[in-house]
Write an enzyme that holds these catalytic residues in place. Structure first.
Site, mmCIF file in Angstrom:
data_model
loop_
_atom_site.group_PDB
_atom_site.id
_atom_site.type_symbol
_atom_site.label_atom_id
_atom_site.label_comp_id
_atom_site.label_asym_id
_atom_site.label_seq_id
_atom_site.Cartn_x
_atom_site.Cartn_y
_atom_site.Cartn_z
ATOM 1 N N LYS A 172 67.823 6.383 26.632
ATOM 2 C CA LYS A 172 69.240 6.759 26.548
ATOM 3 C C LYS A 172 70.024 6.249 27.752
ATOM 4 O O LYS A 172 71.144 5.769 27.619
ATOM 5 C CB LYS A 172 69.342 8.284 26.475
ATOM 6 C CG LYS A 172 70.775 8.799 26.343
ATOM 7 C CD LYS A 172 70.814 10.323 26.418
ATOM 8 C CE LYS A 172 72.241 10.843 26.321
ATOM 9 N NZ LYS A 172 72.366 12.240 26.735
ATOM 10 N N GLN A 173 69.438 6.411 28.924
ATOM 11 C CA GLN A 173 70.169 6.092 30.156
ATOM 12 C C GLN A 173 69.151 5.860 31.246
ATOM 13 O O GLN A 173 67.989 6.242 31.107
ATOM 14 C CB GLN A 173 71.081 7.252 30.532
ATOM 15 C CG GLN A 173 70.330 8.518 30.919
ATOM 16 C CD GLN A 173 71.210 9.754 30.890
ATOM 17 O OE1 GLN A 173 71.322 10.407 29.874
ATOM 18 N NE2 GLN A 173 71.818 10.053 32.011
ATOM 19 N N GLU B 98 67.245 11.791 27.930
ATOM 20 C CA GLU B 98 67.106 13.038 27.160
ATOM 21 C C GLU B 98 66.631 12.820 25.722
ATOM 22 O O GLU B 98 66.482 13.786 24.978
ATOM 23 C CB GLU B 98 68.455 13.778 27.162
ATOM 24 C CG GLU B 98 68.835 14.262 28.555
ATOM 25 C CD GLU B 98 70.301 14.651 28.683
ATOM 26 O OE1 GLU B 98 71.132 13.977 28.056
ATOM 27 O OE2 GLU B 98 70.598 15.618 29.400
ATOM 28 N N ASP C 198 75.718 15.360 37.165
ATOM 29 C CA ASP C 198 76.811 14.383 37.274
ATOM 30 C C ASP C 198 77.462 14.426 38.656
ATOM 31 O O ASP C 198 77.815 13.391 39.221
ATOM 32 C CB ASP C 198 77.910 14.695 36.247
ATOM 33 C CG ASP C 198 77.434 14.627 34.806
ATOM 34 O OD1 ASP C 198 76.270 15.012 34.559
ATOM 35 O OD2 ASP C 198 78.220 14.227 33.943
#
Lengths: 731, 731
Positions: free
Chosen positions: B595-596, B483, B343
């Site tokens: 997911k992303q 993930e 992050d």
């Protein structure tokens, strides 16, 4: 030192000692227990007040007794200096727990960093007469030179909400206030929604002291302030009343109302109620000791320590609350989280059954009330009847975590006990039977006990597996009392007790048919006890496998135990850890080494079922291969019953003292986690069923004393079928 | 409302709202962050003050930022009634966080249960000018009828030590006292032995008020008391100074000395320093905003929210401490326990690199200092070079627990990220490179950056496995940014970034040889960069497998992704959980649902490496199959960079606002756990690298605005090679 006093006259601030002595100097009354931390605090202290049956949720382990806001804080400021034992100079120190009255007394002479000399006395008790009340009397005397200035004294009393079980907080402050000379705090558990109200009064014996109510944000507080001339004393009294939502729908109202009945504190500061409250408490303890004392003459250490253990048994249980039972550590520490094991039924219950049958009845009712959950556990495992959890709390659900993660290594460790350590179900049935046998409480057996014994018998009958090759029944894949051997088959303790449970089911049903046929019929119907099932019970009784060498009479602890490798214990002399700790969880399973009495526990629990020769043979076999020092704390003292009957008096005495001093001398290094209550129960059994050789039969009782040489007298009372019997044995 | 204010004008006591607004109204300065709980308290509030890099040990998860004794408590008693919003009547309420100055303001009109009417104002800030200082100004005005009696007012200020991370307590009170108009509290973490000293002054503007120092046992306290006539106001000021043993060897001395420099509080109660302290703080914020502000005209919601996100980035990091970095939730909540993930490097660091290069440098030094531990992790896994942990704290060890036990079901859940989510190592190298590219800080690259990039390159070179069948290199068994798919082979993001890392290692070595041959030689020697290894790096650069369809240009997220089942998202309309939550951890792996951003994150991070057509093709493929609502919070806003370049302005704006409002509107229902700091970083990137299209090259910079229709102006500054550049784009 009297024979009622546990004392220390040195203050040792090493954390290990600090925390073990906090346990040793716990006070309590069964409604609450409070660890022996200092009123003024000390760095790294573990203050704790645990209330009987007041739980909160925790991750993994289900729930635990929730350490309540500390009611003991009482601070002293003298000329602006704060009294604490980690500053200034400690000139003298003594702390004494008076077992006769439950009073914890500390006397100190202290010189402040600026050179002010004081003597300070604190007295504390949890009232046995009025279980909602805790009280502290705190006296400060100026030891300043006669011609010196008066000291400025400030004393304050409040609650400490910054407490947890170790570091886990369970309570949240909901409200607080001041009312008619009291301040109060209302808290709620974070998850289980139990409300606790605590009210506090704080007064002193000096009309020249100012009393002030301080409402700081965190916790309410009362302050007393004034001056103290050389040689003068000020004595303050802090009284706290506690009620929870388990007692009443309005705990705050109850606490305040009750507190007002204790006293009408007069302005500004006076109002001496400690002495009166203490007098009531003293009377209640006198009543208790009248029937509970065990007198040992000729051995002062044994005398004090057996009283200490009896004291612990009493303060671990509320005498009128059948919703909870006695935790492994009572109300004195965080170990085992307030969960209930077979420790209660096998180790502690005999004391209550023989001495306080009303409490024994409540403890068994706790199990009775949780029969529905025990049935659910049996059902979930594919069995009939009722299977009790290995660890039990309020809900009756299995509270043994299926696995834990090692906090340091991060490795997942499976915990098998909740799945495999099934013998507890028979232990509970047996304790029920014993209570009936000693008390003669037929109504209890009819209304509760029979259903429990029949339901557990039904569990065993369904749990036993028929083996068509050998045409008998087995119980495979269990953990016996010796937890170092897992996944074993036909553990003798488990199988024998299971058989006993099933056979006792049959006989209790006969008794019920004879004495209350309607109840018998009702139970048979509601539990589904069909003729087929009864026939099956008969079969189990006749053919459940019990492994015993017919030549030597030695029982085999479980299938294959005799073939395990012997362990050369001489290689481990001077060890400071258990054989499991030294060898590892996997490795220890290969050896013929036993954590705690297993076969020998069977021979003790069902004492009358075995002849002398069997006892002797099994003692000779198992006693030397049991880890009495670092195995379980439960059984050293329990061994005394067999040891004294067999005449091994030197061993018996050693085992007795290992149990009696386990906490007083922190023999296992873990007293900090709380009192070993099972050990306390075993110590009582060792003295009465062991050294005195008490045996109760249908018709009466007998004694057969075998005790250490120096003992000259052993006296006690017990209750037999409602009659109090006093036994006084002398050499 | 101004374009600098975040406000609420209704108080909603529902716990979910209470706790999410506590996060939203956090204040801080990077040294400490304090959640927006009320000074007077509220049932079930979660007060928290987290200090940059102040950790304590926790079971399983290693360590976590340790919630410090709450410095904000300030109580009010009026005619004996305690002010709290859960009693009496709230007549009006407003709370505003002024982003321009960091001031949290609450104005209330309240009627007590007995009918006393007050207006109350509280103001609070964490000084950006003096990071050890927090201050509260609390004003009470009587709104009683003109002819009524004066009110009895009592105000008190203390600390709350009864706090934990949720329920886990981390601090123990070690000492407390009073000194020259201050009271102080000294605490120590339970395990990590960090000392914290907090000093407190409490004064007011009324000479007729009594000031009193109260030393209750639990926490020291200062009280102000007096009367308040109708229409009158009393204004009290609470100032707290905090130092820890991470700052100085004598934190208590430092706190008291520093506190005394702020003020000389005069007896009994006067001493107005809030205004002065606030003025310094305001100036510091003005300095910050001068370079940090992003002006968006034409869209007030976007304007306020981007400022809110920039504010969050600033208050999450100390500008002069390279021993810790920015946690996933900054200093605003307990989520992710203060651990540092990718992050920071991927999402937050660009803001600092472009706007505050000195802070970016510190954040990278944090990683540089932990190279030894990263080498150990690589070594322990059988690899060379340095492998950074997926979750990092002070020690640099892997802090991702290998498994957790589900708190309710008791099931063991393996956590693979610490083992398999290895791409973070390349992210850190990339952030290092970017910092150098934008800042031109050659000294940093020479002294620190090169070693980090070479060490991580060495890791990838050893991690890549040669496949003799295909004569190329693979990276098998990983978890990519998405993930939801575990144990995958040749994740495109991981492989491409690994290859980038290895190639960049080669070029940085070239640069070093050219600019500082001695340093180059030293590093090559100390790291063991042999000619053989360099040849291997060349091979990896040439032949590390990257899966891409040569026809469509679409990268395959990992081997086999194209063959997964498509997921019919239309069946889940109105869902309130992620696809993983709905389908389960095992089941979701079968589906082509992401997911992303994974491939799209690669295209964003290495923006200049891909042509328009590649970006377009991959956007069209992956954008529709990504869970932008309930997948990760990280990437909605990050998508904006591609979306705006590709002209998907409607989607871009939606994604931008999903990021910008994630906490302000609690879009994911978990704002209570703390600010989504990665999201804040992504929001800045979305505006500057996305809508403004800023591209920095060796020679200069360019912009290519693609922004929403209603936006009329977008202005910001950034720092390029030591020069501040102001960009002002208008339609």
């Amino acid at each position: 030192m009297t024979l009622w006093h546990v004392s220390e006259d040195i203050f040792d601030p090493a954390p290990k000692k600090l925390h073990s002595q906090e346990t040793v100097f716990s006070i309590g009354n069964g409604y609450f227990g409070t660890r022996g931390t200092f009123e003024e605090g000390y760095p790294h202290a573990n203050p704790a007040t645990l209330l009987f049956g007041v739980f909160d949720t925790v991750p993994i382990a289900g729930e635990e007794l929730a350490n309540a806001p500390d009611w003991t804080p009482l601070g002293l400021l003298v000329n602006g200096e704060r009294f604490c034992l980690n500053v200034g100079t400690l000139l003298s120190y003594q702390r004494t727990l008076d077992l006769q009255t439950g009073l914890l007394l500390r006397t100190i002479r202290w010189e402040s960093p600026q050179g002010v000399r004081l003597s300070i006395t604190s007295e504390r008790f949890a009232s046995l007469a009025d279980e909602h009340v805790g009280a502290i009397r705190f006296s400060v005397t100026s030891e300043q030179p006669v011609d010196s200035q008066p000291l400025e004294i400030s004393l304050w009393a409040d609650f400490n909400t910054a407490v947890g079980n170790y570091n886990l907080m369970h309570w949240e402050t909901m409200a607080q206030g001041e009312e008619q000379g009291l301040v109060w705090l209302q808290s709620e558990t974070k998850h289980s929604q139990v409300f606790l109200a605590q009210s506090l009064s704080f007064t002193c014996n000096r009309s020249d002291y100012r009393q002030e109510f301080l409402p700081p944000y965190i916790t309410p507080c009362i302050r007393l302030a004034g001056t103290l001339a050389p040689g003068e004393t000020v004595t303050a009294e802090k009284v706290v009343v506690m009620f929870t939502s388990r007692d009443t729908a309005q705990p705050l109202h109850a606490a305040l109302a009750h507190h007002h009945t204790l006293s009408a504190p007069t302005s500004p500061a006076q109002g001496q109620i400690f002495a009166t409250l203490f007098e009531h408490n003293r009377e209640a303890w006198t009543d208790f000791w009248r029937v509970s004392d065990v007198i040992i003459e000729g051995d002062e250490k044994a005398q004090v320590s057996i009283r200490y253990n009896i004291f612990q048994l009493r303060i671990s249980v509320s005498p009128h609350d059948d919703r909870y039972s006695i935790a492994a550590k009572g109300l004195t520490g965080f170990g085992y989280r307030g969960h209930i094991f077979h420790d209660t039924e096998i180790f502690m219950l005999p004391f209550f059954t023989y001495v306080h049958p009303q409490i024994a009845r409540d403890l068994l009712l706790y199990r009775y009330h949780l029969l529905p959950e025990a049935r659910e556990k049996a059902h979930a495992n594919g069995f009939e009847g009722a299977q009790y959890p290995w660890e039990s709390t309020l809900s009756g659900e299995e509270m043994t975590p299926p696995s834990i993660i090692h906090p340091e290594t991060g490795k997942v460790i499976a915990v098998l006990n909740g799945f495999l350590e099934i013998h507890i179900t028979a232990s509970i049935a047996h304790a029920t039977w014993e209570y009936w046998r000693i008390s003669g409480d037929d109504a209890f057996m009819r209304d509760y006990g029979a259903e429990l014994i029949l339901s557990t018998a039904m569990f065993w009958a369904s749990r036993a597996e028929y083996n068509s090759h050998t045409n008998d029944f087995e119980i495979r894949d269990v953990v016996g009392p010796d937890e170092w051997h897992e996944h074993v088959n036909n553990n003798t303790y488990t199988n024998y007790m299971a058989r006993w449970n099933v056979c006792t089911g049959l006989s209790i049903l006969d008794w019920l048919h004879a004495t209350d046929p309607q109840k018998a019929q009702e139970l048979a119907t509601s539990l589904g006890i069909t003729p087929e099932r009864l026939q099956h019970w008969q079969d189990i009784g006749a053919r459940l496998r019990v492994l015993q060498d017919p030549q030597t009479k030695v029982f085999e602890q479980f299938e294959g135990f005799f073939s395990l490798e012997p362990l050369d214990q001489s290689r481990y002399q001077g060890r400071k850890a258990s054989y499991q700790g030294l060898l590892g969880v996997e490795e220890v399973q290969k050896y013929r080494i036993v954590k705690q009495a297993d076969v020998l526990m069977l021979l003790t629990v069902l004492l009358d079922n075995f002849d002398y020769q069997t006892k002797q043979a099994n003692w000779d076999y198992y006693y030397p291969i049991t880890d009495h020092d670092y195995g379980s704390s439960l059984t050293p003292a329990l061994h005394v019953i067999l040891a004294s009957e067999l005449g091994h008096l030197e061993d018996a005495y050693k085992l007795f003292m290992k149990g009696a001093l386990v906490d007083l001398e922190d023999l296992r290094g873990n007293a900090a986690e709380g009192i070993h209550d099972a050990c306390s129960g075993a110590v009582w059994q060792a003295a009465i069923l062991g050294f005195a050789g008490l045996r109760v039969t249908e018709s009466g009782y007998s004694t057969d004393p075998h005790w250490p040489d120096n003992w000259t007298r052993l006296a006690f009372t017990f209750s037999h079928k409602g009659e109090r019997v006093a036994v006084d044995l002398r050499k």
